[in-house]
Design a protein around this motif. Structure first.
Motif, PDB file in Angstrom:
ATOM      1  N   GLY A  12      25.885  -1.263  42.348  1.00  0.00           N
ATOM      2  CA  GLY A  12      27.359  -1.220  42.386  1.00  0.00           C
ATOM      3  C   GLY A  12      28.026  -2.128  43.391  1.00  0.00           C
ATOM      4  N   HIS A  13      29.136  -1.696  44.044  1.00  0.00           N
ATOM      5  CA  HIS A  13      29.762  -2.353  44.960  1.00  0.00           C
ATOM      6  C   HIS A  13      30.009  -1.976  46.352  1.00  0.00           C
ATOM      7  N   MET A  14      30.951  -2.646  47.098  1.00  0.00           N
ATOM      8  CA  MET A  14      31.099  -2.205  48.398  1.00  0.00           C
ATOM      9  C   MET A  14      31.833  -0.900  48.420  1.00  0.00           C
ATOM     10  N   TYR A  15      32.637  -0.681  47.423  1.00  0.00           N
ATOM     11  CA  TYR A  15      33.326   0.781  47.443  1.00  0.00           C
ATOM     12  C   TYR A  15      33.214   1.783  46.411  1.00  0.00           C
ATOM     13  N   ALA A  16      32.252   1.449  45.538  1.00  0.00           N
ATOM     14  CA  ALA A  16      31.820   2.530  44.654  1.00  0.00           C
ATOM     15  C   ALA A  16      30.360   2.029  44.014  1.00  0.00           C
ATOM     16  N   ALA A  17      29.310   3.086  43.858  1.00  0.00           N
ATOM     17  CA  ALA A  17      28.004   2.841  43.542  1.00  0.00           C
ATOM     18  C   ALA A  17      27.495   4.110  42.629  1.00  0.00           C
ATOM     19  N   GLY A  18      26.492   3.812  41.952  1.00  0.00           N
ATOM     20  CA  GLY A  18      25.691   4.843  41.211  1.00  0.00           C
ATOM     21  C   GLY A  18      24.148   4.755  41.738  1.00  0.00           C
ATOM     22  N   MET A  19      23.532   6.065  41.584  1.00  0.00           N
ATOM     23  CA  MET A  19      22.288   6.171  42.078  1.00  0.00           C
ATOM     24  C   MET A  19      21.165   7.163  41.230  1.00  0.00           C
ATOM     25  N   THR A  20      20.063   7.262  41.289  1.00  0.00           N
ATOM     26  CA  THR A  20      19.292   8.343  40.942  1.00  0.00           C
ATOM     27  C   THR A  20      18.220   8.499  42.041  1.00  0.00           C
TER      28      THR A  20
END
Length: 562
Positions: free
Chosen positions: A412-420
């Motif tokens: 993702g980015h500095m302000y938004a991300a995704g993960m598992t």
């Protein structure tokens, strides 16, 4: 709210620019604050031109990407255009596939299923390509960290061209070409393009081989502007040029899919804000509720009647999405209160039954409420999947990197991300993430900030100022709508609450020796007591134009008052 008045820029620079441009010092101040200090920089800012776009071949591997695509066309290979299921991904896939199909038929699209495959390049997508005779995949808005997936594709003799704008890891995938201006070895002069923007640079380079000018590619800019608005990338440099001309296409000659989405909008001219709140959520809703393929079908449809049918279905998905995110937000807020976690540095919540398609929106809602770096988890297959959102000036990507030992994957980015992650690692990750944030975040960042460009008086607001401020558009990160502070305002006795829950505030304000101005404060209905009985107050606001029954008047859009 924390009110922060930007420091006044160098007075000599401001005075020189004001003289050169024949504008007052307020406008010159706003320009210098945005890094615009010379006449030529101001010309490019106020008169963006497609001629100012950079040569696409300055991007590392662009020559390799174009060569591989031309070879595929010469050999009549099948090309698969692959992209993420969000707005940036689906617009990018729509752009590159429709461009290639304009002169080459053997092109198909693939959007991974959010629930079955998750974010980014998937083994299932590669198997689909292998089963159906595709020897080249162009991946858009994803792939920069897909080392194992690209190795798997190479074993099957499937080549990859990656067009991504996310931060690379230490190792790049072994693809034929990796287009990503954030590569450390990429000399491209602008590294803030979105995924669809990288896709546009690719077709710009391909177009040169066909003697196409930038004007020949203008018809694709409605897609690029939509992606820039939705992905919240900086509104500077090339992004600002592409967004400006993309908005022109949206307002004058949009593709049937976008025309179908906006035909019930009453405004004469749509702004970038309208794209953010009207077009983008609907395109996103397809991937959230049903499948990203439906967004691509809409955006690549050339028959208006058929596009209207697709748009009607997507409108329903968007309505369903609103209901879901409202309900899940209520449940998440309850969970935080019950577990007494409101005093932490982070907000991390989990429910296995929450709809994966809306957890990103819920994360944004929780960030608005508690103003903390926020992660919302749900169950996805045998793992947990999450969306993360940050607060201004805090890099959530770095915080995830520091907690990565508990994660399966993230991006993702500095302000938004995704993960598992695996379910058994949830609590350990939650504790580690709280520890990292608590040790690295400045306490001020946990209080919402209003950044104020300048202090002015109402007498400074006139038609010329409004006209010049309109030329600062399109607005976005690093070129936000200017905010002003005015002190010692008084309501003239018309103050009232609006909305079914009286959540908004309507005023009519004056200062001595000034005209009065109508003021609207969305979500500020609870401030009514502060302005009653002509109590003086200070306000932060943007200067807006309100269109009603064909009449346009200047109004102040209130951000806060005290």
């Amino acid at each position: 709210m924390r009110w922060t008045l930007k420091p006044k820029p160098n007075s000599e620079k401001v005075a020189a620019l004001a003289t050169q441009l024949k504008v007052d010092e307020l406008i010159a101040t706003l320009l210098v604050q945005r890094g615009i200090e010379t006449f030529d920089q101001a010309r490019q800012f106020f008169r963006p031109s497609l001629a100012d776009l950079h040569n696409p071949y300055l991007m590392k591997d662009m020559d390799k990407a174009v060569s591989r695509i031309e070879t595929a066309i010469a050999n009549e290979e099948n090309i698969l255009v692959f992209g993420d299921y969000d707005v940036d991904g689906t617009t990018a896939v729509s752009l590159v596939s429709s461009y290639l199909k304009s002169y080459y038929p053997n092109v198909a699209t693939y959007i991974p299923d959010r629930y079955d495959e998750g974010y980014g390049i998937s083994y299932k997508g590669i198997d689909f390509a292998d089963d159906n005779g595709f020897s080249l995949i162009i991946a858009l808005d994803c792939g920069i960290k897909s080392i194992d997936h690209i190795a798997y594709a190479n074993e099957k003799n499937i080549d990859f061209i990656i067009c991504d704008h996310h931060r690379p890891g230490d190792i790049l995938p072994d693809a034929v070409a990796v287009l990503d201006p954030k590569r450390q070895d990429c000399p491209y002069p602008y590294d803030e393009l979105c995924g669809c923007g990288i896709g546009f640079k690719l077709i710009q380079a391909l177009g040169e081989n066909r003697n196409q000018s930038i004007d020949d590619l203008r018809i694709y800019l409605d897609l690029v502007a939509t992606a820039i608005a939705a992905d919240i990338v900086p509104m500077t440099g090339e992004n600002r040029i592409l967004a400006k001309f993309g908005l022109e296409v949206i307002n004058t000659n949009p593709r049937p899919g976008i025309k179908a989405l906006i035909q019930n909008v009453k405004k004469k001219v749509l702004t970038i804000t309208d794209v953010v709140f009207i077009i983008a959520p609907r395109i996103n809703a397809a991937g959230r509720i049903k499948h990203g393929n439906e967004a691509v079908a809409l955006l690549t449809e050339y028959d208006l009647d058929q596009a209207e049918k697709f748009a009607s279905e997507i409108e329903q998905y968007n309505s369903d999405r609103k209901d879901l995110d409202k309900q899940i937000t209520i449940e998440a807020l309850d969970q935080i209160e019950i577990n007494e976690e409101t005093d932490k540095f982070t907000t991390v919540v989990y429910n296995p039954n929450w709809h994966k398609g809306v957890i990103g929106i819920v994360a944004s809602r929780l960030t608005e409420t508690y103003y903390r770096p926020t992660i919302v988890f749900t169950k996805s297959g045998d793992k947990l999947a999450a969306s993360a959102r940050s607060v201004k000036d805090f890099d959530i990507y770095n915080a995830l990197e520091a907690s990565a030992e508990h994660l399966e994957q993230f991006g993702g980015h500095m302000y938004a991300a995704g993960m598992t992650l695996k379910e058994e690692n949830y609590q350990n990750f939650k504790d580690a993430f709280e520890k990292v944030v608590s040790e690295t975040i400045h306490p001020d960042l946990l209080i919402p900030e209003i950044s104020i460009d300048a202090e002015i008086n109402l007498i400074d607001i006139n038609e010329r100022l409004v006209r010049l401020l309109n030329q600062f558009e399109p607005f976005g990160p690093q070129n936000m709508t200017p905010s002003f502070m005015t002190k010692k305002l008084k309501d003239t006795g018309y103050a009232k609450q609006l909305g079914k829950d009286e959540e908004h505030l309507k005023l009519f304000v004056k200062q001595p020796n000034s005209e009065g101005f109508s003021v609207i404060g969305f979500g500020l209905g609870n401030k009514l007591e502060l302005v009653k009985n002509q109590n003086p107050f200070d306000a932060v606001y943007c200067i807006d134009e309100n269109e009603f029954n064909g009449n346009v008047t200047v109004q102040l859009r209130l951000k806060d008052l005290r």
